[in-house]
Design a protein around this motif. Structure first.
Motif, mmCIF file in Angstrom:
data_model
loop_
_atom_site.group_PDB
_atom_site.id
_atom_site.type_symbol
_atom_site.label_atom_id
_atom_site.label_comp_id
_atom_site.label_asym_id
_atom_site.label_seq_id
_atom_site.Cartn_x
_atom_site.Cartn_y
_atom_site.Cartn_z
ATOM 1 N N LEU A 106 8.461 5.467 -6.714
ATOM 2 C CA LEU A 106 7.269 6.267 -6.587
ATOM 3 C C LEU A 106 6.350 5.516 -6.165
ATOM 4 O O LEU A 106 5.993 4.406 -6.447
ATOM 5 C CB LEU A 106 6.877 6.630 -8.024
ATOM 6 N N PHE A 107 5.339 6.062 -5.085
ATOM 7 C CA PHE A 107 4.643 5.376 -4.236
ATOM 8 C C PHE A 107 3.313 5.988 -4.442
ATOM 9 O O PHE A 107 3.061 7.222 -4.035
ATOM 10 C CB PHE A 107 5.045 5.142 -2.674
ATOM 11 N N ALA A 108 2.174 5.564 -4.521
ATOM 12 C CA ALA A 108 0.870 6.216 -4.656
ATOM 13 C C ALA A 108 -0.421 5.306 -4.118
ATOM 14 O O ALA A 108 -0.611 4.209 -4.607
ATOM 15 C CB ALA A 108 0.423 6.586 -6.262
ATOM 16 N N MET A 109 -1.000 6.148 -3.120
ATOM 17 C CA MET A 109 -2.146 5.040 -2.284
ATOM 18 C C MET A 109 -3.361 5.377 -2.990
ATOM 19 O O MET A 109 -3.740 6.455 -3.444
ATOM 20 C CB MET A 109 -2.130 5.686 -0.730
ATOM 21 N N VAL A 110 -4.312 4.269 -3.208
ATOM 22 C CA VAL A 110 -5.233 4.082 -3.842
ATOM 23 C C VAL A 110 -6.381 3.326 -3.159
ATOM 24 O O VAL A 110 -6.012 2.527 -2.179
ATOM 25 C CB VAL A 110 -5.395 3.492 -5.197
ATOM 26 N N HIS A 111 -7.625 3.714 -2.927
ATOM 27 C CA HIS A 111 -8.460 3.349 -2.095
ATOM 28 C C HIS A 111 -9.883 2.959 -3.137
ATOM 29 O O HIS A 111 -10.363 3.675 -3.936
ATOM 30 C CB HIS A 111 -9.102 4.350 -0.913
ATOM 31 N N ALA A 112 -10.451 1.727 -2.801
ATOM 32 C CA ALA A 112 -11.537 1.198 -3.411
ATOM 33 C C ALA A 112 -12.454 0.309 -2.513
ATOM 34 O O ALA A 112 -11.985 -0.065 -1.485
ATOM 35 C CB ALA A 112 -11.406 0.761 -5.044
ATOM 36 N N ARG A 113 -13.600 0.025 -3.129
ATOM 37 C CA ARG A 113 -14.394 -0.890 -2.358
ATOM 38 C C ARG A 113 -14.076 -2.202 -2.537
ATOM 39 O O ARG A 113 -13.967 -3.057 -1.814
ATOM 40 C CB ARG A 113 -15.896 -0.642 -2.598
ATOM 41 N N SER A 114 -13.410 -2.538 -3.738
ATOM 42 C CA SER A 114 -12.911 -3.844 -3.678
ATOM 43 C C SER A 114 -11.623 -3.594 -4.828
ATOM 44 O O SER A 114 -11.143 -2.746 -5.441
ATOM 45 C CB SER A 114 -13.870 -4.642 -4.627
#
Length: 164
Positions: free
Chosen positions: A113-121
């Motif tokens: 299972l693959f899940a992309m997350v994005h954040a500032r750091s």
């Protein structure tokens, strides 16, 4: 190209394959270029999407330029009997941009299972990763985060010009 694509569809694909014009009414601009109405352009794109000729019409942001420097593909070893239900729940999380199932490549790659997350750091991304882990609970045996180190070229298929 499938039989369901006529010459006007091909012209529309060529006119939009590098992206819609960055103007207030992009479909109207494409319509003017092709001698169509804005409604015809949108209807043809929707029809091609419904037939599976086009997969999606979406913005492709450069996360780095938007200030999101911690872009991580989280990878999870999830119980196969529960992955479909849990994967749908992970994909619905507001901070997951895309989520999908892939086959394991044992013995070296146990993740399915693959899940992309994005954040500032990375520190800001840690609660997102923890939330996914909590949602998966005991159905998850292991996980990791693969952090992006550069922006890769994001383009789809490009048709050659008609003058070939």
């Amino acid at each position: 190209m499938p039989d369901s694509v006529d010459p006007l569809d091909l012209a529309l694909i060529r006119a939009t394959q590098a992206g819609l014009p960055l103007v207030p009414e992009p479909y109207a601009a494409v319509a003017a270029e092709l001698g169509l109405t804005e409604t015809e352009v949108m209807a043809r794109l929707a029809a091609m999407q419904a037939r599976g000729v086009l997969r999606r019409i979406a913005a492709v942001p450069n996360h780095y330029r938007l200030g999101w420097r911690a872009n991580g593909m989280t990878v999870w070893d999830v119980d196969d009997a529960r992955i479909d239900t849990l994967g749908a729940r992970v994909g619905a999380l507001p901070f997951v941009s895309h989520c999908y199932r892939r086959p394991r490549r044992l013995p070296h790659w146990p993740y399915n299972l693959f899940a992309m997350v994005h954040a500032r750091s990375r520190a800001d991304a840690a609660p997102q990763v923890a939330a996914i882990a909590a949602l998966l609970g005991d159905a998850c045996r292991a996980h990791d985060v693969l952090w992006s180190t550069r922006v890769l070229k994001k383009t789809g298929l490009r048709l050659p010009p008609t003058d070939r």
